[in-house]
Design a protein around this motif. Structure first.
Motif, PDB file in Angstrom:
ATOM      1  N   PRO A 149      39.259  47.691  31.536  1.00  0.00           N
ATOM      2  CA  PRO A 149      39.147  46.192  32.197  1.00  0.00           C
ATOM      3  C   PRO A 149      37.124  45.583  32.688  1.00  0.00           C
ATOM      4  N   ARG A 150      36.996  46.512  32.914  1.00  0.00           N
ATOM      5  CA  ARG A 150      35.446  46.521  32.931  1.00  0.00           C
ATOM      6  C   ARG A 150      34.493  45.836  31.221  1.00  0.00           C
ATOM      7  N   LEU A 151      35.024  46.147  29.892  1.00  0.00           N
ATOM      8  CA  LEU A 151      34.985  46.018  29.202  1.00  0.00           C
ATOM      9  C   LEU A 151      35.491  44.436  28.634  1.00  0.00           C
ATOM     10  N   ARG A 200      35.595  31.144  35.385  1.00  0.00           N
ATOM     11  CA  ARG A 200      36.922  31.727  36.813  1.00  0.00           C
ATOM     12  C   ARG A 200      38.552  31.868  36.302  1.00  0.00           C
ATOM     13  N   GLY A 201      38.830  30.946  34.956  1.00  0.00           N
ATOM     14  CA  GLY A 201      39.897  30.890  33.976  1.00  0.00           C
ATOM     15  C   GLY A 201      39.977  31.900  34.575  1.00  0.00           C
ATOM     16  N   GLU A 202      39.126  32.261  32.848  1.00  0.00           N
ATOM     17  CA  GLU A 202      39.298  33.923  31.744  1.00  0.00           C
ATOM     18  C   GLU A 202      39.806  35.098  32.856  1.00  0.00           C
ATOM     19  N   SER A 208      43.126  37.110  33.145  1.00  0.00           N
ATOM     20  CA  SER A 208      42.072  38.693  32.755  1.00  0.00           C
ATOM     21  C   SER A 208      42.921  39.583  34.424  1.00  0.00           C
ATOM     22  N   ARG A 209      42.805  39.114  35.754  1.00  0.00           N
ATOM     23  CA  ARG A 209      43.038  40.225  36.429  1.00  0.00           C
ATOM     24  C   ARG A 209      44.590  39.942  36.329  1.00  0.00           C
ATOM     25  N   ALA A 223      47.072  43.435  36.369  1.00  0.00           N
ATOM     26  CA  ALA A 223      48.012  43.488  37.544  1.00  0.00           C
ATOM     27  C   ALA A 223      49.730  43.355  37.475  1.00  0.00           C
ATOM     28  N   GLY A 224      48.987  42.791  36.339  1.00  0.00           N
ATOM     29  CA  GLY A 224      51.461  42.804  36.566  1.00  0.00           C
ATOM     30  C   GLY A 224      51.829  41.564  36.114  1.00  0.00           C
ATOM     31  N   ASP A 225      51.305  40.983  36.951  1.00  0.00           N
ATOM     32  CA  ASP A 225      51.473  39.912  37.523  1.00  0.00           C
ATOM     33  C   ASP A 225      52.810  38.721  36.414  1.00  0.00           C
TER      34      ASP A 225
END
Length: 239
Positions: A149-151, A220-222, A226-227, A231-233
């Motif tokens: 996630p950091r990368l 905002r979009g990307e 990614s989030r 998170a498995g959305d």
């Protein structure tokens, strides 16, 4: 050494370091670099970005910047020619080009290397799952398995950073004239890939009349996609 010379020397060192990273990441001895799954992954990601940024591409003011983002910053294509051009012309670049353009080249190369490294992690996840095709659900699974996630946040930040540098170049008097004047010498020296990249970026951001709205949309979009993926959305690509 003057402050300007010091900054340029640091940029030269940073670009050289990123070119070394690129050479390491793209070694053909790494089996993922020749995997047919890499082409499958990149084609799917390119199509996804086209869908996710349909609103940007439909906006007359943001269209050119959106197309530059999709075709020159992350795309299903080979950027090695551009990066070789940077390597060859670097001694001249650091004296002639404004710092804004040098920063754009530095961050574009890092973005290319980082995106490739993350793609290779996803290819390894595809290998483990023996996936030869992707859909949204399978893509989300291998994205989460690849992790980092950091990368991923760094990847998005680099896109924005390239955009900021190009926007700063647009605001600087004389950069457009310098780019136009260097077109024929660059072509004669075999440096058309780098020249084209810089011109396309400059021209695209010149049409924005300020890049804040476009870059905020990208970040905002990307960032949200990614989030959601991590998170498995169940619907990570929704608007």
């Amino acid at each position: 050494m003057t402050d300007d010379a010091h900054h340029r020397a640091r940029l030269k060192s940073a670009i050289a370091r990123r070119l070394h990273w690129r050479a390491e990441a793209f070694q053909p001895v790494r089996k993922e670099n020749t995997s047919p799954r890499l082409a499958v992954l990149r084609a799917w990601q390119t199509q996804r970005l086209e869908r996710s940024f349909a609103d940007v591409l439909a906006d007359p003011q943001m269209h050119a910047a959106g197309r530059f983002f999709l075709s020159d910053l992350y795309a299903d294509r080979d950027f090695s020619g551009r990066d070789r051009d940077v390597d060859r012309i670097m001694p001249i670049m650091v004296h002639l080009l404004p710092e804004t353009m040098l920063r754009a080249a530095r961050d574009a190369i890092e973005l290319h290397v980082l995106s490739h490294a993350l793609d290779l992690r996803m290819v390894r996840a595809m290998d483990r799952r023996r996936l030869s095709k992707l859909d949204a659900a399978r893509y989300a699974e291998v994205y989460r398995e690849a992790g980092q996630p950091r990368l991923r946040r760094r990847q998005i930040a680099l896109v924005v950073s390239v955009g900021r540098s190009l926007d700063a170049a647009v605001q600087r008097h004389g950069v457009h004239r310098l780019l136009r004047a260097s077109r024929l010498p660059a072509r004669a020296a075999g440096l058309s890939e780098l020249q084209g990249f810089l011109e396309r970026g400059f021209d695209a951001f010149a049409k924005l009349d300020g890049a804040d709205r476009f870059l905020e949309r990208v970040a905002r979009g990307e960032g949200e996609v990614s989030r959601r993926l991590l998170a498995g959305d169940p619907d990570p690509f929704r608007p």
